[in-house]
Design a protein around this motif. Structure first.
Motif, PDB file in Angstrom:
ATOM      1  N   VAL A  52     -25.386   5.363 -43.870  1.00  0.00           N
ATOM      2  CA  VAL A  52     -25.098   3.943 -44.043  1.00  0.00           C
ATOM      3  C   VAL A  52     -25.999   3.480 -45.178  1.00  0.00           C
ATOM      4  CG1 VAL A  52     -25.111   1.656 -42.994  1.00  0.00           C
ATOM      5  CG2 VAL A  52     -24.628   3.658 -41.581  1.00  0.00           C
ATOM      6  N   LYS A  53     -25.386   3.002 -46.271  1.00  0.00           N
ATOM      7  CA  LYS A  53     -26.188   2.596 -47.424  1.00  0.00           C
ATOM      8  C   LYS A  53     -25.512   1.451 -48.164  1.00  0.00           C
ATOM      9  CE  LYS A  53     -24.254   6.279 -50.296  1.00  0.00           C
ATOM     10  NZ  LYS A  53     -24.563   7.467 -51.085  1.00  0.00           N
ATOM     11  N   PRO A  54     -26.297   0.675 -48.926  1.00  0.00           N
ATOM     12  CA  PRO A  54     -25.720  -0.449 -49.672  1.00  0.00           C
ATOM     13  C   PRO A  54     -24.828   0.048 -50.812  1.00  0.00           C
ATOM     14  CG  PRO A  54     -28.088  -0.311 -50.047  1.00  0.00           C
ATOM     15  CD  PRO A  54     -27.744   0.753 -49.077  1.00  0.00           C
ATOM     16  N   ILE A  55     -23.785  -0.730 -51.082  1.00  0.00           N
ATOM     17  CA  ILE A  55     -22.907  -0.454 -52.220  1.00  0.00           C
ATOM     18  C   ILE A  55     -22.736  -1.746 -53.007  1.00  0.00           C
ATOM     19  CG2 ILE A  55     -21.661   1.507 -51.229  1.00  0.00           C
ATOM     20  CD1 ILE A  55     -19.487  -0.320 -50.280  1.00  0.00           C
ATOM     21  N   HIS A  56     -22.456  -1.631 -54.281  1.00  0.00           N
ATOM     22  CA  HIS A  56     -22.265  -2.794 -55.154  1.00  0.00           C
ATOM     23  C   HIS A  56     -23.449  -3.756 -55.063  1.00  0.00           C
ATOM     24  CE1 HIS A  56     -18.244  -1.228 -55.362  1.00  0.00           C
ATOM     25  NE2 HIS A  56     -18.000  -1.510 -54.105  1.00  0.00           N
ATOM     26  N   ILE A  57     -24.645  -3.255 -55.357  1.00  0.00           N
ATOM     27  CA  ILE A  57     -25.871  -4.053 -55.250  1.00  0.00           C
ATOM     28  C   ILE A  57     -26.003  -4.935 -56.478  1.00  0.00           C
ATOM     29  CG2 ILE A  57     -28.371  -3.951 -55.037  1.00  0.00           C
ATOM     30  CD1 ILE A  57     -27.977  -1.095 -53.875  1.00  0.00           C
ATOM     31  N   PRO A  58     -26.090  -6.257 -56.290  1.00  0.00           N
ATOM     32  CA  PRO A  58     -26.300  -7.149 -57.436  1.00  0.00           C
ATOM     33  C   PRO A  58     -27.633  -6.850 -58.125  1.00  0.00           C
ATOM     34  CG  PRO A  58     -25.655  -8.393 -55.482  1.00  0.00           C
ATOM     35  CD  PRO A  58     -25.940  -6.992 -55.032  1.00  0.00           C
ATOM     36  N   LEU A  59     -27.663  -6.971 -59.420  1.00  0.00           N
ATOM     37  CA  LEU A  59     -28.843  -6.632 -60.215  1.00  0.00           C
ATOM     38  C   LEU A  59     -30.074  -7.430 -59.790  1.00  0.00           C
ATOM     39  CD1 LEU A  59     -29.857  -4.873 -62.513  1.00  0.00           C
ATOM     40  CD2 LEU A  59     -29.157  -6.659 -64.100  1.00  0.00           C
ATOM     41  N   HIS A  60     -29.904  -8.713 -59.498  1.00  0.00           N
ATOM     42  CA  HIS A  60     -31.064  -9.532 -59.138  1.00  0.00           C
ATOM     43  C   HIS A  60     -31.684  -9.119 -57.795  1.00  0.00           C
ATOM     44  CE1 HIS A  60     -27.590 -11.715 -57.475  1.00  0.00           C
ATOM     45  NE2 HIS A  60     -28.422 -12.137 -56.548  1.00  0.00           N
ATOM     46  N   TYR A  61     -30.949  -8.366 -56.957  1.00  0.00           N
ATOM     47  CA  TYR A  61     -31.521  -7.873 -55.699  1.00  0.00           C
ATOM     48  C   TYR A  61     -32.617  -6.840 -55.952  1.00  0.00           C
ATOM     49  CZ  TYR A  61     -28.131 -10.168 -52.629  1.00  0.00           C
ATOM     50  OH  TYR A  61     -27.394 -11.087 -51.933  1.00  0.00           O
ATOM     51  N   TYR A  62     -32.510  -6.098 -57.062  1.00  0.00           N
ATOM     52  CA  TYR A  62     -33.562  -5.141 -57.399  1.00  0.00           C
ATOM     53  C   TYR A  62     -34.872  -5.868 -57.672  1.00  0.00           C
ATOM     54  CZ  TYR A  62     -30.179  -1.352 -57.695  1.00  0.00           C
ATOM     55  OH  TYR A  62     -29.235  -0.410 -57.381  1.00  0.00           O
ATOM     56  N   VAL A  63     -34.799  -6.976 -58.376  1.00  0.00           N
ATOM     57  CA  VAL A  63     -35.990  -7.776 -58.676  1.00  0.00           C
ATOM     58  C   VAL A  63     -36.551  -8.377 -57.387  1.00  0.00           C
ATOM     59  CG1 VAL A  63     -36.870  -9.764 -59.944  1.00  0.00           C
ATOM     60  CG2 VAL A  63     -35.155  -8.275 -60.997  1.00  0.00           C
ATOM     61  N   ILE A  64     -35.674  -8.921 -56.553  1.00  0.00           N
ATOM     62  CA  ILE A  64     -36.110  -9.512 -55.280  1.00  0.00           C
ATOM     63  C   ILE A  64     -36.773  -8.462 -54.409  1.00  0.00           C
ATOM     64  CG2 ILE A  64     -35.288 -10.541 -53.126  1.00  0.00           C
ATOM     65  CD1 ILE A  64     -33.095 -11.942 -54.814  1.00  0.00           C
ATOM     66  N   ASN A  65     -36.190  -7.266 -54.375  1.00  0.00           N
ATOM     67  CA  ASN A  65     -36.711  -6.210 -53.508  1.00  0.00           C
ATOM     68  C   ASN A  65     -38.080  -5.702 -53.953  1.00  0.00           C
ATOM     69  OD1 ASN A  65     -36.312  -4.749 -51.124  1.00  0.00           O
ATOM     70  ND2 ASN A  65     -35.671  -2.944 -52.254  1.00  0.00           N
ATOM     71  N   LEU A  66     -38.432  -5.886 -55.227  1.00  0.00           N
ATOM     72  CA  LEU A  66     -39.762  -5.513 -55.685  1.00  0.00           C
ATOM     73  C   LEU A  66     -40.843  -6.356 -55.020  1.00  0.00           C
ATOM     74  CD1 LEU A  66     -39.240  -4.994 -59.515  1.00  0.00           C
ATOM     75  CD2 LEU A  66     -39.804  -3.244 -57.815  1.00  0.00           C
TER      76      LEU A  66
END
Length: 167
Positions: free
Chosen positions: A24-38
């Motif tokens: 079970v994994k995320p798909i179609h991850i919005p780019l700004h989620y990478y910044v938020i996840n940092l």
């Protein structure tokens, strides 16, 4: 269920005999989620709307997307991206008693959830009283220790009587 270390939360799925069956994994991850996840831990990123997929042999079986804050609505879609069901849960109505409903593609409720207490364990029982599954939080049967070295795994036991389509 086994959490895998990755940039976004991912679960590995296994049979009772230890055979790997999927992810079970995320798909179609919005780019700004990478910044938020940092800046946020993995557990907080799950509060944001994100589409997840259940994969076996790298083939998508089903996808689901959570939306809402006070009330979570998880839309479940098949491989053709057609809605096949929905899970609705009142998130902040009560911290000790969480209720939810699993609905089919036509909006008919066929499974209600009622999670009580802080243990995290719960059982899924349908409207006819048939048990579908039980989720164990923090319980790890000793006979699984020869299959899994890490004992910090959550366990979901599906009923043997449950039809394959519902599993």
């Amino acid at each position: 269920l086994k959490r895998e270390i990755s940039f976004f939360p991912k679960l590995l799925l296994f049979e009772k005999d230890g055979r790997f069956i999927g992810t079970v994994k995320p798909i179609h991850i919005p780019l700004h989620y990478y910044v938020i996840n940092l800046f946020l831990k993995n557990s907080f990123i799950t509060l944001f709307p994100m589409t997840y997929g259940i994969f076996t042999n790298d083939q998508l079986l089903v996808s689901f997307k959570r939306r809402g804050m006070k009330k979570s609505v998880v839309t479940i879609k098949n491989v053709q991206n057609e809605p096949i069901g929905e899970y609705v849960q009142e998130d902040f109505k009560s911290l000790l008693n969480i209720k939810g409903k699993l609905k089919d593609a036509f909006g008919n409720t066929f499974l209600s959830t009622n999670i009580k207490g802080f243990s995290g364990d719960f059982t899924l029982v349908d409207v006819d009283g048939h048990t579908w599954a039980h989720f164990y939080n923090g319980y790890f049967p000793h006979h699984y220790t020869n299959l899994f070295r890490d004992m910090q795994n959550d366990i979901v036991v599906l009923s043997d009587d449950l039809d394959e389509n519902y599993k």
